[in-house]
Write a protein that holds these residues in place. Structure first.
Motif, short mmCIF file in Angstrom:
data_model
loop_
_atom_site.label_atom_id
_atom_site.label_comp_id
_atom_site.label_asym_id
_atom_site.label_seq_id
_atom_site.Cartn_x
_atom_site.Cartn_y
_atom_site.Cartn_z
N LEU A 57 0.82 -1.22 0.00
CA LEU A 57 0.00 0.00 0.00
C LEU A 57 0.85 1.27 0.00
O LEU A 57 0.58 2.19 -0.80
N PRO A 58 1.91 1.36 0.83
CA PRO A 58 2.77 2.55 0.73
C PRO A 58 3.50 2.64 -0.61
O PRO A 58 3.74 3.73 -1.11
N ALA A 59 3.83 1.49 -1.21
CA ALA A 59 4.49 1.50 -2.52
C ALA A 59 3.56 2.06 -3.60
O ALA A 59 4.02 2.75 -4.51
N LEU A 60 2.28 1.77 -3.49
CA LEU A 60 1.32 2.33 -4.45
C LEU A 60 1.29 3.85 -4.38
O LEU A 60 1.33 4.54 -5.40
N THR A 61 1.25 4.37 -3.17
CA THR A 61 1.24 5.83 -2.98
C THR A 61 2.56 6.43 -3.46
O THR A 61 2.58 7.46 -4.15
N ALA A 62 3.68 5.79 -3.12
CA ALA A 62 5.00 6.28 -3.52
C ALA A 62 5.15 6.26 -5.04
O ALA A 62 5.70 7.20 -5.63
#
Length: 136
Positions: free
Chosen positions: A77-82
């Protein structure tokens, strides 16, 4: 406009996209065929075009770890935002391409079920979409 992605940037994009398919596959395990969900989602990712398509076509170095769905989600999930953020800073059109590619993969993965995806898959898709939109 030329976009330059570092190896780490490419790994973030790969982790985000293939991780999203992995999360959908994990959600499908509750009542479907996770392998078929993963296959359909991966085929959708490999059909991407533009810079995103070039990055997703070569998933070198991709390592998705997690002994549970929660651990995988903590990585993805943080990788998607990043990924949305780093692509958006360089080329908003390519960020839109990435978002649409991931959403098509989610749709392809969700279609494995007859009718609408079950509540587990629908909730996972909502979380993935929220992570994509968090950088906007």
């Amino acid at each position: 406009m030329t976009i330059t992605l570092t190896d780490q940037d490419k790994l973030t994009v790969l982790t985000a996209a293939y991780g999203a398919v992995g999360l959908m596959s994990a959600a499908a395990a509750a009542g479907g065929s996770p392998h078929k969900v993963a296959a359909d989602g991966s085929i959708a990712l490999s059909s991407a075009t533009g810079l995103v398509g070039h990055v997703l076509a070569k998933p070198k170095g991709l390592k998705l770890d997690g002994k549970s769905v929660a651990e995988l989600a903590d990585q993805v999930l943080p990788a998607l935002t990043a990924a949305m953020s780093l692509l958006g800073k360089q080329n908003p059109t390519e960020a839109d391409n990435f978002r649409s590619t991931v959403l098509v993969a989610l749709d392809a993965a969700g279609r494995r079920h007859k009718g609408e995806p079950g509540p587990t898959m629908a909730e996972m898709a909502r979380k993935i979409t929220a992570a994509l939109d968090a950088a906007r």
